[in-house]
Design an enzyme around this catalytic site. Structure first.
Site, PDB file in Angstrom:
ATOM      1  N   HIS A 189     -25.419   3.393   5.605  1.00 34.34           N
ATOM      2  CA  HIS A 189     -26.051   5.049   6.093  1.00 34.34           C
ATOM      3  C   HIS A 189     -24.735   5.558   6.388  1.00 34.34           C
ATOM      4  O   HIS A 189     -24.845   6.972   6.615  1.00 34.34           O
ATOM      5  CB  HIS A 189     -26.831   4.875   7.344  1.00 34.34           C
TER       6      HIS A 189
ATOM      7  N   ASP B 291     -28.516  -2.563   5.487  1.00 32.94           N
ATOM      8  CA  ASP B 291     -27.764  -1.508   6.057  1.00 32.94           C
ATOM      9  C   ASP B 291     -26.086  -1.843   5.791  1.00 32.94           C
ATOM     10  O   ASP B 291     -25.277  -1.648   7.057  1.00 32.94           O
ATOM     11  CB  ASP B 291     -28.101  -0.997   7.468  1.00 32.94           C
TER      12      ASP B 291
ATOM     13  N   SER C 199     -20.452   3.645  13.869  1.00 33.45           N
ATOM     14  CA  SER C 199     -21.201   2.980  12.627  1.00 33.45           C
ATOM     15  C   SER C 199     -20.188   2.436  11.762  1.00 33.45           C
ATOM     16  O   SER C 199     -19.251   3.103  11.176  1.00 33.45           O
ATOM     17  CB  SER C 199     -22.285   4.062  12.290  1.00 33.45           C
TER      18      SER C 199
END
Length: 440
Positions: free
Chosen positions: A174, A204, A283
């Site tokens: 993402h 992911d 992230s």
């Protein structure tokens, strides 16, 4: 003729210089000044403080040559004292020069900062692993509404880490989703254009590659996540809110959690839960154990406000290892599918049954070829329910997550036995698993 004496010679050679200096000192210094004699190269320097300072004030250093200590009685004595003072000054200056210290701080004693053992370990961990963490900028192409010029606009950023000396960078999918161009900034602030090697939307995970000199690439140490324990310390390094190389600490709050992929909704199993602060921009960054080894990729937080609330999630390194290996070797992850679309879990619960309701099973897919029936309407518009999958290979299926979990343990080409509820009876149907159509 009696040898003449001076206060300076008394200062440097007397056994009790304070007593012998008294006749030559100003009266104000006899009672109010605090005086001490310090040895220096078998001579003495006078350490004097202002009479205006209180008793706790640190003394200031005044070389004896600057004190006005009374008249010089003879020229011979004066010459001798001047020579002695000159030698002392030269010796002091030489000592300062050889010690390579600033003259203003020559007599300032600084106490070294004392850190506890755990603090030293944390500092060392951050310093050793920071060169492995990178900053990723996601650029998207936008067209100006007035000039029609095409511009690259940053639409997001995240973190990543160096996987090997070949320039492979691992991050979250993402972080790079929707990017037209990607830029990777290393720890030394050098920036390189990055190419996408491959990605796995379901887990992911994405792998990039940069053409950077090998001496600038420091791969992160890879650990294992199978033996983690709740309560052990963890450390997260990333770039929250664009602030490069930020360290946060915490503990493992839980293990074997399950979250859904933001891209496909497919569940990610065995996720690590931690209370280390993970914010937007973290992230893709590494989660490390106390030895500095990678144990997970920081991927998500549970927060109504969007900021860290003490509940963060990391994809375990054991899961990441296999995915990255396939992406580096083949550029894709080959994952088996049944080839069906199924109804939301809430819809099946309303029917009072447990399982996965098949909404569609294309004829050219694995389930369609095996004969699974989809949900459809008859000629009068009435809804005819399709097969409801209740187990696969003898493992009970109550919802979509259970089905995904079972398929993750299978490989492309495996034949699985699918038990379905068809009408009022159950049937067992063998299905040969196939890869996704876009991965063939």
């Amino acid at each position: 003729m009696a040898s003449a004496t001076s206060p300076v010679s008394t200062l440097f050679h007397g056994a009790h210089p304070l007593k012998k200096l008294s006749p030559y000192l100003p009266k104000s210094l006899h009672l109010h000044s605090r005086t001490a004699i310090l040895p220096f190269s078998s001579s003495f320097c006078l350490l004097r403080s202002s009479p205006l300072l209180n008793s706790r004030s640190p003394p200031t250093i005044a070389p004896a040559c600057f004190l006005k200590l009374g008249p010089i009685k003879t020229s011979l004595s004066s010459a001798f004292d001047s020579l002695l003072i000159l030698c002392t000054s030269v010796a002091l200056s030489s000592a300062l020069f050889l010690a390579d210290v600033d003259s203003a701080s020559a007599f300032v004693v600084t106490t070294p900062r004392k850190l506890q053992t755990d603090e030293l370990a944390t500092v060392r961990l951050f310093q050793e692993n920071t060169p492995s963490v990178v900053y990723i900028t996601n650029l998207a192409v936008r067209q100006d509404a007035f000039t029609l010029d095409v511009l690259e606009v940053p639409q997001g950023s995240g973190s990543g880490f160096v996987w090997d000396k070949e320039g492979h960078i691992v991050t979250n999918y993402h972080v790079i989703r929707g990017a037209s161009d990607l830029r990777v900034t290393l720890a030394d602030q050098s920036t390189y254009d990055a190419k996408i090697v491959g990605f796995d939307q379901d887990k992911d995970v994405a792998v990039l590659r940069v053409e950077a000199p090998k001496d600038k690439l420091r791969p992160i140490p890879i650990g294992i996540s199978a033996d983690l324990l709740v309560g052990q310390k963890v450390f997260a390094i990333g770039n929250p809110f664009g602030l490069d190389h930020t360290l946060t600490t915490g503990v493992i709050s839980g293990l074997r959690r399950e979250i859904s992929s933001a891209a496909t909704g497919r569940p990610i199993q065995d996720v690590i839960q931690t209370d280390a602060a993970i914010n937007p921009g973290n992230s893709g960054g590494p989660l490390l154990d106390s030895s500095g080894n990678l144990i997970g990729i920081n991927t998500a937080i549970y927060s109504p406000s969007g900021a860290s609330s003490g509940v963060g999630f990391s994809i375990p390194v054991d899961t990441v290892n296999g995915i990255v290996d396939q992406l580096v070797r083949f550029g894709k992850v080959t994952r088996p599918i049944l080839g069906i679309k199924f109804a939301p879990d809430q819809s099946v619960e309303q029917l009072g049954v447990s399982g996965v309701l098949v909404l569609d099973a294309p004829a050219n897919g694995p389930a369609g070829k095996a004969g699974l029936l989809p949900t459809k309407r008859d000629s009068y518009g009435r809804l005819i329910l399709g097969d409801i999958i209740t187990s696969v290979n003898g493992k009970k299926v109550t919802n979509g997550s259970d089905l995904y979990r079972i398929l993750d343990q299978c490989k492309v080409g495996d034949t699985v036995t699918v038990e379905v509820l068809r009408g009022d009876h159950k049937e067992k149907i063998p299905v040969v698993l196939e890869p996704k159509p876009d991965e063939t």
